[in-house]
Structure formats: structure tokens, C-alpha cells
Design a protein around this motif. Structure first.
Motif, PDB file in Angstrom:
ATOM      1  N   ALA A  95       1.233  -0.861  -0.145  1.00 35.49           N
ATOM      2  CA  ALA A  95       0.190  -0.500  -0.060  1.00 35.49           C
ATOM      3  C   ALA A  95       0.896   1.108   0.100  1.00 35.49           C
ATOM      4  O   ALA A  95       1.102   1.379   0.591  1.00 35.49           O
ATOM      5  CB  ALA A  95      -0.814  -0.107   1.687  1.00 35.49           C
ATOM      6  N   THR A  96       0.611   1.798  -0.667  1.00 34.43           N
ATOM      7  CA  THR A  96       1.457   3.280  -1.371  1.00 34.43           C
ATOM      8  C   THR A  96       0.497   4.621  -0.761  1.00 34.43           C
ATOM      9  O   THR A  96       1.563   5.948  -1.081  1.00 34.43           O
ATOM     10  CB  THR A  96       2.063   3.665  -2.330  1.00 34.43           C
ATOM     11  OG1 THR A  96       0.983   3.286  -2.970  1.00 34.43           O
ATOM     12  CG2 THR A  96       2.833   2.210  -2.672  1.00 34.43           C
ATOM     13  N   LEU A 104      -5.532  -3.001   1.984  1.00 31.89           N
ATOM     14  CA  LEU A 104      -4.860  -4.351   2.371  1.00 31.89           C
ATOM     15  C   LEU A 104      -5.626  -4.713   2.930  1.00 31.89           C
ATOM     16  O   LEU A 104      -5.247  -5.985   3.696  1.00 31.89           O
ATOM     17  CB  LEU A 104      -3.344  -3.059   2.437  1.00 31.89           C
ATOM     18  CG  LEU A 104      -2.270  -4.247   2.236  1.00 31.89           C
ATOM     19  CD1 LEU A 104      -1.829  -5.487   1.331  1.00 31.89           C
ATOM     20  CD2 LEU A 104      -1.461  -3.222   3.606  1.00 31.89           C
ATOM     21  N   HIS A 105      -6.378  -4.375   4.199  1.00 27.51           N
ATOM     22  CA  HIS A 105      -6.030  -5.199   5.560  1.00 27.51           C
ATOM     23  C   HIS A 105      -7.724  -5.951   5.254  1.00 27.51           C
ATOM     24  O   HIS A 105      -7.412  -7.580   5.404  1.00 27.51           O
ATOM     25  CB  HIS A 105      -6.757  -4.561   6.623  1.00 27.51           C
ATOM     26  CG  HIS A 105      -7.935  -5.228   7.377  1.00 27.51           C
ATOM     27  ND1 HIS A 105      -6.794  -5.634   8.588  1.00 27.51           N
ATOM     28  CD2 HIS A 105      -9.154  -4.898   7.803  1.00 27.51           C
ATOM     29  CE1 HIS A 105      -7.484  -6.086   9.790  1.00 27.51           C
ATOM     30  NE2 HIS A 105      -8.700  -5.543   9.156  1.00 27.51           N
ATOM     31  N   ALA A 137       2.694  -0.119   4.342  1.00 33.56           N
ATOM     32  CA  ALA A 137       2.395  -1.187   4.736  1.00 33.56           C
ATOM     33  C   ALA A 137       2.478  -2.254   3.812  1.00 33.56           C
ATOM     34  O   ALA A 137       2.035  -1.311   2.544  1.00 33.56           O
ATOM     35  CB  ALA A 137       0.970  -1.026   5.835  1.00 33.56           C
ATOM     36  N   ALA A 138       2.503  -3.195   4.129  1.00 33.61           N
ATOM     37  CA  ALA A 138       2.500  -4.102   3.122  1.00 33.61           C
ATOM     38  C   ALA A 138       1.832  -5.646   3.574  1.00 33.61           C
ATOM     39  O   ALA A 138       2.139  -5.807   4.703  1.00 33.61           O
ATOM     40  CB  ALA A 138       3.824  -4.913   1.968  1.00 33.61           C
ATOM     41  N   VAL A 238       6.514  -7.709  -7.087  1.00 27.35           N
ATOM     42  CA  VAL A 238       5.667  -6.609  -5.653  1.00 27.35           C
ATOM     43  C   VAL A 238       4.830  -6.282  -5.950  1.00 27.35           C
ATOM     44  O   VAL A 238       5.249  -6.136  -7.715  1.00 27.35           O
ATOM     45  CB  VAL A 238       6.941  -5.817  -5.400  1.00 27.35           C
ATOM     46  CG1 VAL A 238       6.744  -4.930  -5.184  1.00 27.35           C
ATOM     47  CG2 VAL A 238       8.271  -6.110  -5.115  1.00 27.35           C
ATOM     48  N   TYR A 239       3.564  -6.058  -5.510  1.00 30.84           N
ATOM     49  CA  TYR A 239       1.969  -6.124  -6.339  1.00 30.84           C
ATOM     50  C   TYR A 239       1.658  -4.634  -5.673  1.00 30.84           C
ATOM     51  O   TYR A 239       1.902  -4.254  -4.054  1.00 30.84           O
ATOM     52  CB  TYR A 239       1.237  -6.982  -6.460  1.00 30.84           C
ATOM     53  CG  TYR A 239       1.309  -8.382  -7.144  1.00 30.84           C
ATOM     54  CD1 TYR A 239       0.825  -8.658  -8.390  1.00 30.84           C
ATOM     55  CD2 TYR A 239       2.903  -9.008  -7.421  1.00 30.84           C
ATOM     56  CE1 TYR A 239       0.760  -9.741  -8.942  1.00 30.84           C
ATOM     57  CE2 TYR A 239       2.458  -9.960  -8.939  1.00 30.84           C
ATOM     58  CZ  TYR A 239       1.767 -10.166  -8.882  1.00 30.84           C
ATOM     59  OH  TYR A 239       2.535 -11.328 -10.264  1.00 30.84           O
TER      60      TYR A 239
END
Length: 394
Positions: A95-96, A104-105, A137-138, A238-239
């Protein structure tokens, strides 16, 4: 009277997995595969980023979720047994932007519901995996891997024991109470007891040749790729965080089994079913796409998303901007054009993008009508499902 028991149209990974599954479930069944190209896996199978998908993205309980999770494990096992180079690398979904954090969660929750191990990461932990990638976060998904699916398809062709007929484009299908007869462009006639349509980009056309109404149309979307001139900038996969409104995963970074790093794809309308660049236009196919009401519904509903994809297609600078969200240090000179692919996306009359695998049956026929990514990952379970539906016809 019959040249084979089961006649499979399409020599991509799904068609070949079907032949393999039928032979394993019912040894001695005669299977013939008709492929219009001179070799296997020339389209969707051989023109993707080679990822063994974990299944984290897909709705719990869907065929995609179930078959991707099963298929990832089986694909790794198949490759190990047959000596096909592969790696289980894991991947990051990053997440950028703060607006992406809830999505993302949700992805973490979906992964856990699908039984996939997921590790949540903060900014400093992201750089432990990928020193040059930046994000708020990722998540790390450990079961994702990479492979060359063309190599897998070739091995499936050998292991299936099927008769593979290349250069056999299907032009007519005659379905009778006793079975089916297919005519190819070179005027060969092949007869079988049951037909399996795994024609990918042309599956709706083949369904109509049999006399069945598929209730959908294939709308082709081209995915354009670049590759990194310096592949050392990225260690693995990486996505970005995907938008759940679309079946596309966004521009991502993928280290392939050959060591190169692919970047992409975007998703733009193709002007032909095999339209791998803007210069490939088939007026008849384009007219068919434009005549389908669902195509216009997509355009009205998602024109902003589509405009962004078109901009990235026509502007290398815009494409680079999308990459820099994940990999800030990259610039235009770091990107080199790579081969494109075309996604065979099933679209319903009302413009709904079919988001799950779609398999329908007719009289003495089984049609695979939506099998884009992650179909390569899920090909072994998909093949078994088709075999389960085919064998009672015999």
C-alpha cells in the motif's frame, strides 16, 4: 467411426491439463487436442508474467479461490516431479497511499479465509524484503511462486498421451446424437464422442459453432509490459493493492524464472482477439466486440479507469509514474519494452465482467468460457473439473 473419445479444442495450458486429467482418471481414453497454432501455449499461457498465484485475491468459496489454492500446491509438485524450473518466492502486496490501507486489511482477511499464510509488514519490514521498494504497509504472501508456463504446457502435452494436432483451426462443428464432428481450416474432419471447448480468446465463437449460446462474449484486453534494464533493483514479486471493482491487478514487478524483471501489465482494449499491439486490427472481430451491449456498459461504467490505462499505454512517462509508486528510484530509461499479452475476458450482456471461472455444458459439449489469470496456476484442478463433467458422456 470415432477418431477419438474426447475432442479438445485449444492447446493452451487448460486444454492440455484437461487431456492430462482425463487420461489419469480414465486410462485408455482416446483424447485428441486441436490447436490452431504450430505449437502449444502461444497465447494467454505463454504471454503472462509466469506467476504461480497463491489465491489471496479471490472471493472465498469461488472456483478461482479454491482452484488457485489447490493449483498452486499442485503446480509446484508437478514441476518438481517433472524437473521443470520453478521457485516459491513469496510476494509483497504494498500500500502506497492511506486510502489503500482498508483494502490491504481486507486482503489479509480474504487470504486467511482462503487458508493462505499472510504476514503483515510495516515500512521498515518492507525494505527487509525489497530494499528499493517504498510503502506505508504491506503483506507478504509466502506461497506465491514463478515458473515458465510454456514449459509446463509442453510437459502436460507429453504426459497426457493425447494426440496433439497443430495447425488445426476449427471452422465448423457438426453435433449429432452420436457425437461431434469438427472440420478444420485445412479440411480435416475429426470425430469424437464429446467436445471440450478450451479455445480461450475464441471460446465464445467455438461455443456458437456447436449451436450453444454462451450468454457472454470475449472482450479482449491487451496487457502491455516493460522489463527492467537492471533486474537487480527488484529481488522478487511486488504488487500494488488491487481495486476490487476490476479483475486486473495493476502494474506490478515480477522477477521471472529467467532472472529478468517484468513490469506491468496495464489493461487496454485490444482491437483484435490476438491484438498484441495497436497496429493489429481485425475489423470483423472489432465489430463483434462493439456490437455486444456489454462492451458499451463497461465503457460507460469504467471510463475513468480506462482513460488512465490508455494514458499509460500511450505514454512511457505515465507508465513510469505508476511504477515509481512502488519503486521510486526508477526512471524512463530503466524500462525496456517487452512482449504483450491479451486477456480473454468474458463479459455478460449487461456489462458485468465475469470474475470467476465459467464452465458450461451443452449436449455432448463442455465449454470453458472464462479462464484468464489465475487459470495457469489453477490448470490442474480445472482439468480435473472438466474431466469430471466429460467422463459421464462416455
Amino acid at each position: 467411426m470415432f477418431d477419438c473419445d474426447v475432442l479438445v479444442i485449444g492447446g493452451g495450458i487448460v486444454g492440455l491439463s484437461t487431456a492430462y486429467a482425463i487420461q489419469r482418471a480414465a486410462p485408455g481414453t482416446r483424447v485428441a487436442v486441436l490447436e490452431k497454432e504450430a505449437g502449444p501455449a502461444r497465447h494467454q499461457t505463454g504471454r503472462n508474467s509466469g506467476v504461480i498465484h497463491s489465491g489471496i485475491y479471490y472471493r472465498p468459496g469461488s472456483l478461482k479461490a479454491r482452484f488457485a489454492v489447490e493449483g498452486a500446491a499442485e503446480m509446484v509438485k508437478f514441476c518438481a516431479e517433472w524437473g521443470i524450473p520453478h521457485q516459491v518466492t513469496g510476494k509483497l502486496v504494498v500500500a502506497t497511499d492511506r486510502e489503500e490501507l482498508p483494502r490491504l486489511h481486507s486482503l489479509v482477511q480474504r487470504g486467511r479465509e482462503n487458508g493462505i499464510p499472510v504476514r503483515e509488514l510495516g515500512p521498515s519490514q518492507i525494505t527487509e524484503y525489497e530494499p528499493r521498494v517504498r510503502g506505508l504497509a504491506a503483506i507478504h504472501v509466502g506461497t506465491t511462486g514463478i515458473v515458465d508456463y510454456t514449459s509446463v504446457a509442453r510437459r502436460l502435452a507429453e504426459a497426457s498421451g493425447a494426440e496433439i494436432l497443430y495447425g488445426a483451426e476449427v471452422t465448423a462443428v457438426d453435433r449429432r446424437p452420436w457425437g461431434v464432428a469438427v472440420r478444420t481450416a485445412d479440411r480435416r474432419i475429426v470425430r469424437g464422442k464429446v467436445l471440450v471447448n478450451c479455445a480461450g480468446l475464441h471460446c465464445d465463437r467455438v461455443a456458437r459453432l456447436t449451436g450453444d449460446d454462451p450468454g457472454m462474449r470475449i472482450v479482449p484486453f491487451r496487457g502491455e509490459y516493460y522489463e527492467l534494464a537492471d533486474p537487480s533493483l527488484v529481488r522478487g514479486l511486488v504488487y500494488p493493492v488491487p481495486d476490487p471493482a476490476f479483475p486486473f491487478l495493476g502494474v506490478h514487478l515480477t522477477r521471472g524464472i529467467d532472472g529478468g524483471v517484468h513490469i506491468g501489465p496495464n489493461a487496454v482494449p485490444a482491437l483484435a482477439r490476438e491484438g498484441y499491439d495497436w497496429g493489429v486490427v481485425h475489423p470483423r472481430e472489432l465489430t463483434g466486440t462493439l456490437a455486444w451491449p456489454g462492451s458499451w456498459s463497461i465503457a460507460r461504467r469504467h471510463w475513468r479507469y480506462g482513460a488512465g490505462e490508455l494514458r499509460r499505454s500511450l505514454s512511457k512517462r505515465a507508465f513510469t509514474e505508476a511504477v515509481r509508486r512502488l519503486l521510486p528510484g526508477v526512471d524512463e530509461s530503466d524500462l525496456r519494452p517487452a512482449a504483450a499479452g491479451v486477456r480473454a475476458q468474458a463479459v455478460l450482456r449487461d456489462g458485468t465482467l465475469v470474475d470467476d471461472f465459467l464452465i458450461r455444458e451443452g449436449a455432448r459439449a463442455v465449454h470453458v468460457l472464462n479462464a484468464p489469470s489465475p487459470a495457469a496456476t489453477a490448470s490442474l484442478p480445472i482439468g480435473r473439473e472438466i474431466a469430471r463433467r466429460v467422463l459421464p458422456h462416455l
